[in-house]
Design a protein around this motif. Structure first.
Motif, mmCIF file in Angstrom:
data_model
loop_
_atom_site.group_PDB
_atom_site.id
_atom_site.type_symbol
_atom_site.label_atom_id
_atom_site.label_comp_id
_atom_site.label_asym_id
_atom_site.label_seq_id
_atom_site.Cartn_x
_atom_site.Cartn_y
_atom_site.Cartn_z
ATOM 1 N N ILE A 2 0.832 -1.204 0.000
ATOM 2 C CA ILE A 2 0.000 0.000 0.000
ATOM 3 C C ILE A 2 0.872 1.262 0.000
ATOM 4 O O ILE A 2 1.870 1.334 0.705
ATOM 5 N N ASN A 3 0.443 2.217 -0.812
ATOM 6 C CA ASN A 3 1.160 3.491 -0.909
ATOM 7 C C ASN A 3 0.597 4.444 0.167
ATOM 8 O O ASN A 3 -0.343 5.206 -0.074
ATOM 9 N N GLN A 5 1.875 6.994 1.629
ATOM 10 C CA GLN A 5 2.089 8.428 1.368
ATOM 11 C C GLN A 5 0.940 8.997 0.524
ATOM 12 O O GLN A 5 0.453 10.108 0.769
ATOM 13 N N ALA A 6 0.499 8.201 -0.471
ATOM 14 C CA ALA A 6 -0.580 8.675 -1.352
ATOM 15 C C ALA A 6 -1.888 8.783 -0.578
ATOM 16 O O ALA A 6 -2.631 9.767 -0.722
ATOM 17 N N THR A 9 -1.759 11.766 1.467
ATOM 18 C CA THR A 9 -1.884 12.982 0.643
ATOM 19 C C THR A 9 -3.352 13.287 0.352
ATOM 20 O O THR A 9 -3.799 14.431 0.490
ATOM 21 N N ILE A 10 -4.105 12.259 -0.036
ATOM 22 C CA ILE A 10 -5.525 12.477 -0.336
ATOM 23 C C ILE A 10 -6.261 12.874 0.946
ATOM 24 O O ILE A 10 -7.092 13.794 0.959
ATOM 25 N N ALA A 96 -2.186 7.676 -11.046
ATOM 26 C CA ALA A 96 -1.151 7.539 -10.005
ATOM 27 C C ALA A 96 -0.981 6.056 -9.639
ATOM 28 O O ALA A 96 -1.900 5.264 -9.834
ATOM 29 N N PRO A 97 0.178 5.700 -9.127
ATOM 30 C CA PRO A 97 0.413 4.281 -8.788
ATOM 31 C C PRO A 97 -0.268 3.884 -7.486
ATOM 32 O O PRO A 97 0.386 3.540 -6.505
ATOM 33 N N ILE A 98 -1.580 3.989 -7.465
ATOM 34 C CA ILE A 98 -2.337 3.654 -6.256
ATOM 35 C C ILE A 98 -3.542 2.782 -6.615
ATOM 36 O O ILE A 98 -4.051 2.862 -7.728
ATOM 37 N N GLU A 102 -5.985 2.791 -1.348
ATOM 38 C CA GLU A 102 -5.453 4.105 -0.947
ATOM 39 C C GLU A 102 -6.490 5.201 -1.193
ATOM 40 O O GLU A 102 -6.609 6.140 -0.403
ATOM 41 N N PHE B 73 0.635 -2.215 -12.320
ATOM 42 C CA PHE B 73 0.295 -0.793 -12.491
ATOM 43 C C PHE B 73 1.084 0.116 -11.556
ATOM 44 O O PHE B 73 1.382 1.248 -11.898
ATOM 45 N N ARG B 74 1.435 -0.374 -10.377
ATOM 46 C CA ARG B 74 2.171 0.494 -9.445
ATOM 47 C C ARG B 74 3.538 0.868 -10.023
ATOM 48 O O ARG B 74 3.955 2.014 -9.933
ATOM 49 N N ARG B 77 2.939 2.959 -13.634
ATOM 50 C CA ARG B 77 2.438 4.335 -13.470
ATOM 51 C C ARG B 77 3.448 5.240 -12.769
ATOM 52 O O ARG B 77 3.461 6.443 -12.993
ATOM 53 N N SER B 78 4.274 4.622 -11.909
ATOM 54 C CA SER B 78 5.245 5.455 -11.188
ATOM 55 C C SER B 78 6.286 6.052 -12.148
ATOM 56 O O SER B 78 6.951 7.024 -11.812
ATOM 57 N N PHE B 101 0.838 18.069 -3.929
ATOM 58 C CA PHE B 101 -0.228 17.059 -3.880
ATOM 59 C C PHE B 101 0.044 15.974 -4.932
ATOM 60 O O PHE B 101 -0.009 14.772 -4.642
ATOM 61 N N GLY B 104 2.805 13.747 -3.878
ATOM 62 C CA GLY B 104 2.370 12.828 -2.828
ATOM 63 C C GLY B 104 1.598 11.642 -3.382
ATOM 64 O O GLY B 104 1.735 10.515 -2.894
ATOM 65 N N LEU B 105 0.789 11.884 -4.412
ATOM 66 C CA LEU B 105 0.011 10.785 -5.004
ATOM 67 C C LEU B 105 0.925 9.693 -5.548
ATOM 68 O O LEU B 105 0.530 8.533 -5.650
ATOM 69 N N PHE B 106 2.118 10.078 -5.935
ATOM 70 C CA PHE B 106 3.059 9.091 -6.465
ATOM 71 C C PHE B 106 3.926 8.492 -5.360
ATOM 72 O O PHE B 106 4.933 7.831 -5.625
ATOM 73 N N GLY B 107 3.525 8.736 -4.121
ATOM 74 C CA GLY B 107 4.196 8.107 -2.992
ATOM 75 C C GLY B 107 5.499 8.796 -2.607
ATOM 76 O O GLY B 107 6.291 8.239 -1.846
ATOM 77 N N LYS B 108 5.712 9.999 -3.146
ATOM 78 C CA LYS B 108 6.970 10.698 -2.846
ATOM 79 C C LYS B 108 6.764 11.692 -1.706
ATOM 80 O O LYS B 108 5.791 12.468 -1.723
#
Lengths: 254, 304
Positions: A2-3, A5-6, A9-10, A96-98, A102, B73-74, B77-78, B101, B104-108
């Protein structure tokens, strides 16, 4: 994996929306609930005798909190995702990679958090109007949490389903509010004639209010186990629907 | 070297029955700028949506960095940054918050130095605290690019990046795209501005009615399909082409004679035409030739 951070963020993005609209998100429901206390609790309530040993003003507190929780959970969660669809910014979330986990953690988590904060604020407000005792604070918080999550999920589904602002409002206004008013917010189901008592049992909100009221006063219209089963069932149905939505891309992916 | 994106027999049929993509095969190489040209409704945006995850494809397979973009996809898409065709931004956030924002959606996690440099590169730094709704269209377009680059993608999709953008901003953007390419980013752009593809692309693909009809290196495409045009400025304008010139593909246009020829042929007809002009004593003041533009090639291809 699980991401986180994403999801965070949401979640923070949605919570920031609440901060920007503090009047609409918090002040307005608190004010309208206070008005209910003034009208039903003080003006009319003073002429109504106790219900099951609880003063009428205190009796309606759990129902009023539930009324706000249900409507606000739905409205916050549905608006959050619908607005992304409406403005087109949902492309960012979809690319996004989620996974849907998430997305749900972010949107539904934020909507449920707002509802829980609101519920606690209303409880605090109620203290100024009526003397309150909470039979089981843990159960009260548990019900508050579970109901907020379940109805935020339901709101999220409505936000995905809706393709215009009218549809966004139709279920909360035409279904949820009447069900809550008829679900024992302001009265005990025992006070109804036998036929309407049986009809009321078809209303799922009866079980939510009854369970929540039990956590306050140790008395309920239906058993606590049945109330818990009902809300758990609603939660499972919502989770299933959300999973289906993301699997098929219903209303979010072309 | 394996392609960074491999599109294999991809088709897409929308719910209403419209077939947007038909058995599309296409490879994109790492580090190149690939321009996808096509008229409205050709399937460009659908194809990008299929790669990035905003559209479900009906059949076929898309590999990004060698991995299936649905199953993995993770990872896939990254690697991708997407600048969509429409300017879609939340109205009430600041530039800084909105770019972060996206990151952050990309986990960074936060990386203020990088975001600051990004905003400076895109001339957005002095607008970082402004609400998005207060920005001009051009500035919003820059924010869209900053968002797409906020997680340092290896592949960047620019879907009609210059739509509604003034010339100065367009030039700025092209420069930025060249800089990105130099840093190793693969860029796929769709555009209506042939000039844009001509200026930037290494390879060009043409899509029409859901089918890829051509993929070629830009220079080779120009060489292969480009005809040349000779323009003869006449001393006295003609009302109609003289009968002696009927053997040549010549047309009269605003005081000039225009002759189209294939420069690859051994006999282009140019010297014969000039000799004939002398024989019939048709006086001219100037002659110039030019290669047909990508735009003219594109119009010809789509017409077929």
């Amino acid at each position: 994996m699980i991401n986180i951070q994403a999801a965070k963020t949401i979640y923070l993005f949605e919570m920031a929306r609440m901060k920007r609209t503090l009047g609409q998100s918090v002040a307005s429901p608190v004010l309208s609930t206070s008005l209910y206390f003034v009208v039903f609790g003080s003006a009319i309530g003073s002429r109504i005798s106790e219900i099951g040993g609880v003063s009428y003003g205190a009796f309606i507190v759990p129902g009023l909190i539930m009324l706000s929780i249900l409507t606000q959970s739905i409205s916050n969660a549905s608006f959050g995702i619908y607005f992304q669809k409406f403005t087109g910014t949902i492309y960012e979330i979809l690319s996004a990679p989620i996974s849907y986990i998430e997305i749900i953690l972010g949107f539904v988590g934020a909507a449920a958090s707002k509802s829980i904060i609101l519920g606690l604020l209303i409880l605090l407000t109620a203290h100024f109007f009526v003397p309150l005792e909470i039979h089981s604070p843990i159960w009260m918080l548990f019900f508050l949490f579970l109901t907020s999550i379940t109805f935020s999920l339901f709101g999220f589904i409505i936000g995905i389903w809706a393709d215009n602002f009218e549809k966004l409002q139709i279920i909360p206004l035409l279904i949820i509010t009447p069900l809550t008013f008829l679900g024992g917010s302001f009265y005990s189901i025992d006070m109804l004639p036998p036929f309407w008592q049986k009809v009321s049992m078809l209303n799922p909100v009866v079980y939510l209010i009854s369970g929540f009221r039990w956590s306050f006063y140790g008395k309920a219209d239906v058993g606590i186990g049945i109330s818990l089963s009902m809300i758990s069932l609603l939660l499972v149905v919502c989770l299933y629907l959300v999973r289906r939505i993301f699997k098929t891309g219903y209303q979010i992916k072309a | 070297m394996a392609p960074i994106i491999s599109i294999q027999r991809v088709s897409k049929k929308y719910r209403g029955g419209f077939q947007a993509l038909k058995d599309v095969n296409l490879d994109i190489h790492e580090g190149e700028i690939f321009a996808l040209l096509g008229p409205n409704g050709a399937g460009k945006t659908t194809l990008i949506g299929g790669i990035c995850g905003t559209t479900n494809i009906s059949s076929g397979k898309i590999l990004v960095d060698g991995k299936d973009n649905v199953k993995y996809f993770r990872h896939t898409r990254s690697l991708i940054g997407l600048v969509p065709q429409e300017i879609t931004l939340s109205a009430f956030e600041t530039v800084w918050d909105n770019v972060n924002f996206s990151r952050g959606l990309f986990g960074k996690g936060p990386e203020p130095d990088y975001v600051e440099q990004l905003l400076k590169d895109l001339s957005l730094w002095d607008k970082k605290g402004n609400m998005l709704m207060t920005l001009s269209g051009g500035m919003k377009r820059r924010v869209m690019i900053a968002k797409a680059l906020s997680h340092k993608p290896r592949i960047l999709f620019l879907d009609e990046p210059s739509a509604g953008v003034d010339v100065e901003l367009r030039r700025d953007m092209w420069q930025h795209v060249h800089k990105l390419r130099q840093s190793g980013v693969t860029i796929i752009l769709t555009t209506h501005y042939i000039e844009e593809a001509e200026e930037m692309a290494d390879r060009i693909g043409v899509i029409n009615k859901g089918e890829i009809i051509l993929v070629e290196k830009k220079q080779e495409l120009m060489k292969k399909l480009g005809t040349k045009q000779m323009s003869i400025e006449l001393a006295t304008p003609l009302e109609q082409v003289p009968p002696e010139l009927s053997n040549f593909e010549v047309k009269s246009e605003e005081g000039r004679l225009i002759y189209y020829y294939d420069p690859k042929k051994a006999d282009t007809g140019v010297s014969k035409l000039i000799k004939t002009l002398s024989q019939i004593k048709l006086e001219y003041t100037d002659i110039n030739t030019k290669q047909s533009s990508l735009e003219e090639i594109f119009v010809e291809l789509v017409k077929k």
